[in-house]
Motif scaffolding. Structure first.
Motif, PDB file in Angstrom:
ATOM      1  N   GLN A 130       0.762  -1.444  -0.064  1.00  0.00           N
ATOM      2  CA  GLN A 130      -0.060   0.062  -0.091  1.00  0.00           C
ATOM      3  C   GLN A 130       0.919   1.386   0.059  1.00  0.00           C
ATOM      4  N   GLN A 131       2.225   1.118  -0.325  1.00  0.00           N
ATOM      5  CA  GLN A 131       3.028   2.113  -0.478  1.00  0.00           C
ATOM      6  C   GLN A 131       3.366   2.830   0.923  1.00  0.00           C
ATOM      7  N   TYR A 132       3.404   2.092   1.970  1.00  0.00           N
ATOM      8  CA  TYR A 132       3.797   2.392   3.277  1.00  0.00           C
ATOM      9  C   TYR A 132       5.176   2.002   3.682  1.00  0.00           C
ATOM     10  N   ARG A 133       5.847   2.842   4.306  1.00  0.00           N
ATOM     11  CA  ARG A 133       7.244   2.542   4.748  1.00  0.00           C
ATOM     12  C   ARG A 133       7.337   1.917   6.081  1.00  0.00           C
ATOM     13  N   VAL A 134       7.537   0.584   6.233  1.00  0.00           N
ATOM     14  CA  VAL A 134       7.631  -0.177   7.216  1.00  0.00           C
ATOM     15  C   VAL A 134       8.811  -0.282   8.289  1.00  0.00           C
ATOM     16  N   LEU A 135       8.664   0.172   9.545  1.00  0.00           N
ATOM     17  CA  LEU A 135       9.857  -0.335  10.394  1.00  0.00           C
ATOM     18  C   LEU A 135       9.434  -1.284  11.509  1.00  0.00           C
ATOM     19  N   GLU A 136      10.210  -2.303  11.895  1.00  0.00           N
ATOM     20  CA  GLU A 136       9.748  -3.264  12.969  1.00  0.00           C
ATOM     21  C   GLU A 136      10.510  -3.265  14.093  1.00  0.00           C
ATOM     22  N   ALA A 137      10.190  -3.720  15.263  1.00  0.00           N
ATOM     23  CA  ALA A 137      10.796  -3.866  16.300  1.00  0.00           C
ATOM     24  C   ALA A 137      10.243  -5.229  17.028  1.00  0.00           C
ATOM     25  N   GLY A 138      11.009  -5.946  17.810  1.00  0.00           N
ATOM     26  CA  GLY A 138      10.442  -7.226  18.148  1.00  0.00           C
ATOM     27  C   GLY A 138      10.211  -7.060  19.812  1.00  0.00           C
ATOM     28  N   ASN A 139      10.655  -5.975  20.223  1.00  0.00           N
ATOM     29  CA  ASN A 139      10.304  -5.894  21.597  1.00  0.00           C
ATOM     30  C   ASN A 139       9.907  -4.396  22.097  1.00  0.00           C
ATOM     31  N   GLY A 140       9.348  -4.072  23.295  1.00  0.00           N
ATOM     32  CA  GLY A 140       8.949  -2.857  23.655  1.00  0.00           C
ATOM     33  C   GLY A 140      10.154  -1.795  23.755  1.00  0.00           C
ATOM     34  N   THR A 141      11.213  -2.385  24.211  1.00  0.00           N
ATOM     35  CA  THR A 141      12.419  -1.238  24.236  1.00  0.00           C
ATOM     36  C   THR A 141      12.880  -0.841  23.173  1.00  0.00           C
ATOM     37  N   GLU A 142      13.036  -1.894  22.243  1.00  0.00           N
ATOM     38  CA  GLU A 142      13.369  -1.387  20.702  1.00  0.00           C
ATOM     39  C   GLU A 142      12.348  -0.601  20.073  1.00  0.00           C
ATOM     40  N   GLY A 143      10.927  -0.792  20.507  1.00  0.00           N
ATOM     41  CA  GLY A 143       9.977  -0.215  19.648  1.00  0.00           C
ATOM     42  C   GLY A 143       9.983   1.449  20.443  1.00  0.00           C
ATOM     43  N   LEU A 144      10.093   1.479  21.592  1.00  0.00           N
ATOM     44  CA  LEU A 144      10.187   2.961  22.172  1.00  0.00           C
ATOM     45  C   LEU A 144      11.393   3.842  21.499  1.00  0.00           C
ATOM     46  N   ALA A 145      12.684   3.173  21.373  1.00  0.00           N
ATOM     47  CA  ALA A 145      13.973   3.689  20.898  1.00  0.00           C
ATOM     48  C   ALA A 145      13.539   4.138  19.115  1.00  0.00           C
ATOM     49  N   GLN A 146      12.903   3.120  18.448  1.00  0.00           N
ATOM     50  CA  GLN A 146      12.526   3.536  17.112  1.00  0.00           C
ATOM     51  C   GLN A 146      11.634   4.347  16.724  1.00  0.00           C
ATOM     52  N   ALA A 147      10.602   4.600  17.961  1.00  0.00           N
ATOM     53  CA  ALA A 147       9.530   5.509  17.873  1.00  0.00           C
ATOM     54  C   ALA A 147      10.185   6.997  17.956  1.00  0.00           C
ATOM     55  N   ALA A 148      11.175   6.869  19.091  1.00  0.00           N
ATOM     56  CA  ALA A 148      11.826   8.243  19.247  1.00  0.00           C
ATOM     57  C   ALA A 148      12.492   8.607  18.090  1.00  0.00           C
ATOM     58  N   LEU A 149      13.376   7.701  17.331  1.00  0.00           N
ATOM     59  CA  LEU A 149      14.434   8.186  16.399  1.00  0.00           C
ATOM     60  C   LEU A 149      13.891   8.490  15.134  1.00  0.00           C
ATOM     61  N   ALA A 150      12.864   7.475  14.784  1.00  0.00           N
ATOM     62  CA  ALA A 150      12.233   7.648  13.535  1.00  0.00           C
ATOM     63  C   ALA A 150      11.064   8.345  13.290  1.00  0.00           C
ATOM     64  N   LYS A 151      10.279   8.724  14.458  1.00  0.00           N
ATOM     65  CA  LYS A 151       9.115   9.567  14.554  1.00  0.00           C
ATOM     66  C   LYS A 151       8.314   8.888  13.418  1.00  0.00           C
ATOM     67  N   PRO A 152       7.752   7.821  13.567  1.00  0.00           N
ATOM     68  CA  PRO A 152       6.689   7.365  12.682  1.00  0.00           C
ATOM     69  C   PRO A 152       5.364   8.030  12.510  1.00  0.00           C
ATOM     70  N   ASP A 153       4.592   7.813  11.545  1.00  0.00           N
ATOM     71  CA  ASP A 153       3.203   8.554  11.324  1.00  0.00           C
ATOM     72  C   ASP A 153       2.313   7.434  12.277  1.00  0.00           C
ATOM     73  N   LEU A 154       2.532   6.261  12.491  1.00  0.00           N
ATOM     74  CA  LEU A 154       1.450   5.496  12.890  1.00  0.00           C
ATOM     75  C   LEU A 154       2.484   4.404  13.795  1.00  0.00           C
ATOM     76  N   VAL A 155       1.992   3.782  14.903  1.00  0.00           N
ATOM     77  CA  VAL A 155       2.428   2.652  15.360  1.00  0.00           C
ATOM     78  C   VAL A 155       1.592   1.550  15.741  1.00  0.00           C
ATOM     79  N   VAL A 156       1.968   0.392  15.094  1.00  0.00           N
ATOM     80  CA  VAL A 156       1.014  -1.087  15.305  1.00  0.00           C
ATOM     81  C   VAL A 156       1.866  -1.748  16.644  1.00  0.00           C
ATOM     82  N   LEU A 157       0.780  -1.772  17.600  1.00  0.00           N
ATOM     83  CA  LEU A 157       1.531  -2.330  18.791  1.00  0.00           C
ATOM     84  C   LEU A 157       0.813  -3.551  19.639  1.00  0.00           C
ATOM     85  N   ASP A 158       1.570  -4.584  19.830  1.00  0.00           N
ATOM     86  CA  ASP A 158       1.283  -5.963  20.117  1.00  0.00           C
ATOM     87  C   ASP A 158       1.296  -5.778  21.818  1.00  0.00           C
ATOM     88  N   LEU A 159       0.440  -6.197  22.602  1.00  0.00           N
ATOM     89  CA  LEU A 159       0.425  -6.158  23.966  1.00  0.00           C
ATOM     90  C   LEU A 159       1.233  -7.264  24.748  1.00  0.00           C
TER      91      LEU A 159
END
Length: 230
Positions: free
Chosen positions: A28-57
């Motif tokens: 669908q022409q989205y750029r996708v970043l991935e993280a396998g755990n919460g710590t990595e996900g928070l770091a990616q969110a801070a550095l990459a400033k995504p437009d949307l986060v899909v979060l597993d609980l």
């Protein structure tokens, strides 16, 4: 890839789910970043400033609701929870905790993509809150919950960090005592100003901040506190 291509961060510990979402979202022409755990996900969110986060609980290091709580301390990025937890209680907790939508696994990819489009459309071009704030030599990194003074990390309790972070999010502006008490201690403690005075006193000690000539935390008599913008 185009410069205005929306970026979506997927935080999920299941490689097959991440692969499926990467293929579906990329189509669908989205750029996708991935993280396998919460710590990595928070770091990616801070550095990459995504437009949307899909979060597993169900993450291996942090519960997804804890990730959401930390993320909401410094970002308003839309969050779409994608989880096997299907109970009404889990959905309410996630939504009350700052999630924008909730999809349960297994899920229809077409419905999922439709919800992604809705969240991105609603977000528009809203500006994200900064991941870091500085007041002179004092620096707060919201993503890592880290406070440093002259480059040296300062150890704070949860309440001390919460008060300082709230002031930093309103840098240069007065935050009332009632607002700080309600946000950090809860609505039943809106008049318990002595709690706040004790915590601010400890903060000043740890930051070597003289209340008579403050470098950082300024008392606005009878109103509240302000973190100096400098």
């Amino acid at each position: 890839m185009t410069s205005n291509q929306p970026t979506i961060l997927v935080i999920d510990d299941e490689p097959q789910i991440r692969k499926f979402l990467r293929i579906s979202l990329s189509a669908q022409q989205y750029r996708v970043l991935e993280a396998g755990n919460g710590t990595e996900g928070l770091a990616q969110a801070a550095l990459a400033k995504p437009d949307l986060v899909v979060l597993d609980l169900g993450l291996p290091d942090l519960d997804g609701k804890a990730v959401l709580a930390e993320l909401r301390e410094w970002s308003t990025v839309p969050v779409l929870v994608l989880s096997v937890r299907a109970s009404e209680g889990e959905k309410v907790l996630a939504l009350d905790g700052g999630a924008n939508d909730y999809v349960t696994k297994p899920f229809s990819i077409q419905e999922f993509l439709a919800r992604v489009r809705v969240l991105l459309r609603q977000a528009g071009n809203g500006e994200q809150a900064p991941a870091q704030v500085s007041s002179g030599p004092l620096s707060l990194d919201f993503a890592y919950r880290r406070v440093s003074l002259d480059g040296v990390e300062v150890s704070l309790t949860r309440k001390e960090y919460a008060v300082l972070a709230q002031l930093a999010r309103h840098l240069g502006r007065v935050v009332t005592q009632q607002q700080l008490l309600k946000d950090i201690w809860g609505p039943t403690h809106a008049e318990d100003s002595h709690y706040l005075r004790v915590v601010v006193g400890h903060l000043r000690q740890k930051l070597a901040d003289d209340p008579a000539a403050p470098r950082f935390i300024v008392t606005e008599a009878g109103v509240g506190y302000r973190l100096r913008e400098c």
